[in-house]
Motif scaffolding. Sequence first.
Motif, PDB file in Angstrom:
ATOM      1  N   SER A 101       0.851  -1.179   0.000  1.00 39.14           N
ATOM      2  CA  SER A 101       0.000   0.000   0.000  1.00 39.14           C
ATOM      3  C   SER A 101       0.889   1.233   0.000  1.00 39.14           C
TER       4      SER A 101
ATOM      5  N   GLN B 151      -3.403  -5.635  -7.408  1.00 36.31           N
ATOM      6  CA  GLN B 151      -2.756  -4.326  -7.327  1.00 36.31           C
ATOM      7  C   GLN B 151      -2.278  -3.995  -5.920  1.00 36.31           C
ATOM      8  N   LYS B 152      -1.192  -3.228  -5.863  1.00 40.26           N
ATOM      9  CA  LYS B 152      -0.887  -2.524  -4.629  1.00 40.26           C
ATOM     10  C   LYS B 152      -2.003  -1.496  -4.422  1.00 40.26           C
ATOM     11  N   LYS B 153      -2.347  -1.203  -3.193  1.00 38.47           N
ATOM     12  CA  LYS B 153      -3.295  -0.124  -2.935  1.00 38.47           C
ATOM     13  C   LYS B 153      -2.586   1.202  -3.178  1.00 38.47           C
TER      14      LYS B 153
ATOM     15  N   TYR C 267      -2.859   5.346  -3.249  1.00 40.50           N
ATOM     16  CA  TYR C 267      -3.568   6.555  -2.826  1.00 40.50           C
ATOM     17  C   TYR C 267      -2.850   7.772  -3.391  1.00 40.50           C
TER      18      TYR C 267
ATOM     19  N   ARG D  32      -7.856   6.515  -2.749  1.00 43.16           N
ATOM     20  CA  ARG D  32      -7.413   5.372  -3.539  1.00 43.16           C
ATOM     21  C   ARG D  32      -7.966   5.430  -4.957  1.00 43.16           C
TER      22      ARG D  32
ATOM     23  N   SER E  19      -7.924   2.929  -8.656  1.00 45.32           N
ATOM     24  CA  SER E  19      -7.585   1.608  -9.200  1.00 45.32           C
ATOM     25  C   SER E  19      -7.453   1.628 -10.711  1.00 45.32           C
TER      26      SER E  19
ATOM     27  N   GLU F 164     -11.785   5.377  -1.387  1.00 41.82           N
ATOM     28  CA  GLU F 164     -11.270   5.068  -0.061  1.00 41.82           C
ATOM     29  C   GLU F 164     -10.251   6.118   0.380  1.00 41.82           C
TER      30      GLU F 164
ATOM     31  N   VAL G 266      -8.679   3.859   6.579  1.00 42.48           N
ATOM     32  CA  VAL G 266      -8.558   2.429   6.314  1.00 42.48           C
ATOM     33  C   VAL G 266      -8.042   1.692   7.544  1.00 42.48           C
TER      34      VAL G 266
END
Length: 283
Positions: A109, A139-141, A143, A158, A160, A186, A191
């Motif tokens: 992340s 995927q990596k998260k 942001y 976030r 995507s 997000e 989180v």
Amino acid sequence: MLHRCRAGMLMMMCSAKQVLLLTQASTLASPSIAHSANVRPPQDPNRSLVTMTTNNDPREVEAIFQRKRSLRSKLRKELQNMDPIRRSEEDIAIQSIVLGAPWFQASKSLCAYISCAALREVDTSRIISEVLSKPVEDQKKLYVPRVEDRNSNMRMLRISNVNDLIENSMHILEPSLVDSDGKQCEDVMEVSDPVDLFILPGLAFDKSGRRLGRSGGYYDLFLAKYQELAKKKKWKQPLHVALSYSLQIVEEGDIAVTFNDVPVDALVSPAGYIPITQVALDG
């Protein structure tokens, strides 16, 4: 943004109208640019993220801000006059180092900025594209920043895929409040899992970790807030890595700092990865 990378990936640029299909890179970097640097021991491996201080003397504070203004003016001119070919070579070299780094590959992340060519920021389009090219479940998260107001408030939301980005009033790409599927984006501050890595922009850096921003204070305020959240949650603090063109690394002592200036753990320049704190060496 002048370099090319994988076919079918989207280039993140300052204007939404400039989001282009990326083509296969013909080279990873100019042979004249090294991709590694000698590991430099940290000056203070146990320092916290916010430790640099000044007293409350108004004259000293004004002197610090004057030094910051002067250095910003100098760096903006140098970046404006930077040879475009050299910039492209350095962009490619820096991103290649990041993408090949164990700390990037191991991250699950991360927070990263969407580079803006008009601001002469180190390009992040390959890094962003590499993350978004994977299926969502793999995927990596990721942001990315969204400016909330003129009071230095910023959120990290976030995304995507590239369709989650919109053009703001300054013609800079930011995440929408809702994603391309109509779901609320997000917020990294809400989180349940920590962020491993922050990839940061800036105008100038030194090898003791000082960072000079663009005067808005958005990153310093956000990083301080996230630091406090991580402490409250008992999370490991994320690795703070700044991306820097060669000319942006200045002599130690050139960057004046105040109590709210957040230092970085490491730099990535065309010469390689420069660890500063113990967490950067461990990473």
